[in-house]
Design a protein around this motif. Structure first.
Motif, mmCIF file in Angstrom:
data_model
loop_
_atom_site.group_PDB
_atom_site.id
_atom_site.type_symbol
_atom_site.label_atom_id
_atom_site.label_comp_id
_atom_site.label_asym_id
_atom_site.label_seq_id
_atom_site.Cartn_x
_atom_site.Cartn_y
_atom_site.Cartn_z
ATOM 1 N N THR A 48 0.832 -1.209 0.000
ATOM 2 C CA THR A 48 0.000 0.000 0.000
ATOM 3 C C THR A 48 0.863 1.254 0.000
ATOM 4 O O THR A 48 0.626 2.186 -0.778
ATOM 5 N N PHE A 49 1.870 1.291 0.865
ATOM 6 C CA PHE A 49 2.763 2.458 0.916
ATOM 7 C C PHE A 49 3.526 2.624 -0.397
ATOM 8 O O PHE A 49 3.743 3.739 -0.862
ATOM 9 N N THR A 50 3.937 1.518 -0.998
ATOM 10 C CA THR A 50 4.651 1.592 -2.279
ATOM 11 C C THR A 50 3.754 2.174 -3.362
ATOM 12 O O THR A 50 4.173 3.047 -4.129
ATOM 13 N N ALA A 51 2.521 1.706 -3.409
ATOM 14 C CA ALA A 51 1.571 2.237 -4.389
ATOM 15 C C ALA A 51 1.323 3.724 -4.145
ATOM 16 O O ALA A 51 1.245 4.513 -5.090
ATOM 17 N N MET A 52 1.222 4.106 -2.871
ATOM 18 C CA MET A 52 0.980 5.510 -2.533
ATOM 19 C C MET A 52 2.165 6.384 -2.958
ATOM 20 O O MET A 52 1.974 7.445 -3.579
ATOM 21 N N ILE A 53 3.380 5.953 -2.653
ATOM 22 C CA ILE A 53 4.567 6.724 -3.035
ATOM 23 C C ILE A 53 4.697 6.776 -4.557
ATOM 24 O O ILE A 53 4.987 7.836 -5.126
ATOM 25 N N SER A 54 4.442 5.663 -5.232
ATOM 26 C CA SER A 54 4.496 5.645 -6.698
ATOM 27 C C SER A 54 3.473 6.617 -7.281
ATOM 28 O O SER A 54 3.770 7.341 -8.241
#
Length: 160
Positions: free
Chosen positions: A7-13
């Motif tokens: 989730t955090f990776t998708a948000m940062i991306s």
């Protein structure tokens, strides 16, 4: 991989993609505010995952700019991965000043260096000042946001 990290990776991306739409008028069409969110990912992502978010951010930035360097953008995305991976490692080891110096030198000066040989010295000399300026802008934005984000994340971790 934990759902939280995904989730955090998708948000940062996604934030990198939004930053990619904010171009810095320095003559390089892929120069944008796409790396500031990736640097912020160092607060709560493992180094390899923060690097992946940065690479995705660059690819989106390049696509929005029309891929002016064609397949070389794959190399640039890999460089962004390395830069943010190293930045995250330094952040996790509490190198508060060194991580920012590293980000500026690695992204603003060393990343364009392969193009000295791959394209031409003139290309390197023409894009490096713009890339350096854009890197400094991204680092300043991340530098202002990181303490607030770090406190918020630490507070959330304490309550979990």
């Amino acid at each position: 991989m934990k759902l939280r990290i995904i989730t955090f990776t998708a948000m940062i991306s996604a934030l990198c993609a939004v930053g990619a739409m904010i171009k810095v008028p320095v003559g390089v069409t892929s120069a944008a505010l796409d790396s500031a969110p990736a640097f912020l990912g160092a607060v709560f992502l493992p180094a390899p995952v923060a690097g992946i978010a940065a690479a995705i951010g660059h690819i989106v930035s390049a696509e929005i700019g029309g891929f002016p360097y064609g397949p070389f953008h794959i190399l640039i995305a890999f460089e962004m991965y390395i830069v943010v991976w190293g930045f995250t490692k330094l952040h996790q080891k509490n190198h508060s000043i060194l991580k920012w110096v590293y980000a500026i030198i690695a992204n603003g000066i060393l990343s364009p260096l392969p193009f000295y040989w791959l394209i031409s010295p003139e290309m390197f000399y023409s894009v490096t000042p713009g890339i350096l300026i854009t890197t400094i802008i991204n680092v300043v934005i991340a530098g202002f946001c990181m303490p607030v984000l770090s406190k918020a994340f630490a507070r959330k971790e304490a309550h979990s």
